[in-house]
Design a protein around this motif. Structure first.
Motif, PDB file in Angstrom:
ATOM      1  N   HIS A  35      26.204 -74.796 -10.234  1.00 53.98           N
ATOM      2  CA  HIS A  35      25.342 -73.692  -9.845  1.00 53.98           C
ATOM      3  C   HIS A  35      25.143 -73.791  -8.350  1.00 53.98           C
ATOM      4  CE1 HIS A  35      24.622 -74.708 -14.079  1.00 53.98           C
ATOM      5  NE2 HIS A  35      24.528 -73.412 -14.248  1.00 53.98           N
ATOM      6  N   LEU A  36      25.857 -72.936  -7.624  1.00 55.45           N
ATOM      7  CA  LEU A  36      25.922 -73.070  -6.171  1.00 55.45           C
ATOM      8  C   LEU A  36      24.903 -72.185  -5.468  1.00 55.45           C
ATOM      9  CD1 LEU A  36      29.816 -72.782  -5.919  1.00 55.45           C
ATOM     10  CD2 LEU A  36      28.490 -74.896  -5.810  1.00 55.45           C
ATOM     11  N   THR A  37      24.377 -72.701  -4.357  1.00 53.35           N
ATOM     12  CA  THR A  37      23.526 -71.873  -3.507  1.00 53.35           C
ATOM     13  C   THR A  37      24.430 -71.053  -2.593  1.00 53.35           C
ATOM     14  OG1 THR A  37      23.419 -73.474  -1.698  1.00 53.35           O
ATOM     15  CG2 THR A  37      21.789 -73.712  -3.450  1.00 53.35           C
ATOM     16  N   ALA A  38      23.866 -70.011  -1.968  1.00 57.35           N
ATOM     17  CA  ALA A  38      24.646 -69.175  -1.054  1.00 57.35           C
ATOM     18  C   ALA A  38      25.218 -70.031   0.075  1.00 57.35           C
ATOM     19  CB  ALA A  38      23.775 -68.056  -0.496  1.00 57.35           C
ATOM     20  N   GLU A  39      24.440 -71.007   0.535  1.00 54.57           N
ATOM     21  CA  GLU A  39      24.896 -71.872   1.627  1.00 54.57           C
ATOM     22  C   GLU A  39      26.083 -72.719   1.181  1.00 54.57           C
ATOM     23  OE1 GLU A  39      21.760 -71.425   0.759  1.00 54.57           O
ATOM     24  OE2 GLU A  39      20.985 -70.394   2.535  1.00 54.57           O
ATOM     25  N   GLU A  40      26.028 -73.216  -0.063  1.00 51.66           N
ATOM     26  CA  GLU A  40      27.147 -73.997  -0.580  1.00 51.66           C
ATOM     27  C   GLU A  40      28.389 -73.125  -0.743  1.00 51.66           C
ATOM     28  OE1 GLU A  40      24.655 -77.377  -3.109  1.00 51.66           O
ATOM     29  OE2 GLU A  40      25.200 -75.497  -4.063  1.00 51.66           O
ATOM     30  N   ILE A  41      28.191 -71.913  -1.225  1.00 52.19           N
ATOM     31  CA  ILE A  41      29.316 -70.986  -1.371  1.00 52.19           C
ATOM     32  C   ILE A  41      29.928 -70.729   0.010  1.00 52.19           C
ATOM     33  CG2 ILE A  41      29.987 -68.626  -2.007  1.00 52.19           C
ATOM     34  CD1 ILE A  41      27.699 -68.745  -4.112  1.00 52.19           C
ATOM     35  N   TYR A  42      29.057 -70.584   0.996  1.00 50.42           N
ATOM     36  CA  TYR A  42      29.504 -70.365   2.362  1.00 50.42           C
ATOM     37  C   TYR A  42      30.354 -71.538   2.857  1.00 50.42           C
ATOM     38  CZ  TYR A  42      29.082 -70.280   7.469  1.00 50.42           C
ATOM     39  OH  TYR A  42      29.329 -70.319   8.811  1.00 50.42           O
TER      40      TYR A  42
END
Ligand code: ZN
Ligand code: ZN
Ligand code: ZN
Length: 155
Positions: A35-42
């Motif tokens: 479950h990724l945060t937007a920052e991790e996806i970035y």
């Protein structure tokens, strides 16, 4: 193959197929169960596509959430996280989360007894349920064991 499926998903929802959208989808799909945060996806998307900006990621996840391609989840740790949505799959039912309050691990599970409750709601007050979200908080097996041991020590 995966790419084709994503393109099809975007088209079916009337979304233009763009590189950014495909990349974000790929980043999430490559990590099932996470479950990724937007920052991790970035950070992860940037490895393949260094030109991408954080603002684009925010905008892209927003669009994908609105269309049900990805789902937004929150585990009460102050972060908004994303995972691949189950929309468009065979069943409308999606998985749920059990969150360990000690080690923070998130365990996904499928079954719940809510269909019975939903039917009962309809039968008694005529309420038509279209969706539900289940989040259980407690101790995972390991932490529950640790807890018992601690209690034994105290006793
Ligand atoms: Zn735990
Ligand atoms: Zn999940
Ligand atoms: Zn459920």
């Amino acid at each position: 193959m995966e790419q084709e499926r994503f393109k099809e998903t975007l088209r079916r929802r009337g979304l233009k197929v763009t590189n950014q959208r495909l990349l974000v989808l790929e980043t999430i799909a490559d990590r099932p169960g996470q479950h990724l945060t937007a920052e991790e996806i970035y950070e992860l998307t940037k490895e393949k596509y260094p030109e991408i900006g954080l603002a684009t990621i925010y905008r892209t996840v927003q669009v994908l959430v609105e269309l049900g391609v990805i789902d937004k989840v929150s585990f009460d740790d102050g972060f908004v996280r994303y995972e691949l949505g189950d929309a468009g799959q065979d069943s409308r039912h999606h998985h749920h989360h059990a969150i360990c309050q000690r080690c923070g691990s998130v365990i996904s599970f499928e079954g719940d007894l809510l269909e019975t409750l939903e039917e009962a709601l309809y039968d008694t007050i005529g309420f038509v349920v279209t969706d539900h979200e289940v989040k259980l908080t407690g101790y995972c097996r390991e932490c529950a064991k640790g807890k018992e041991n601690n209690m034994e020590e105290i006793n």
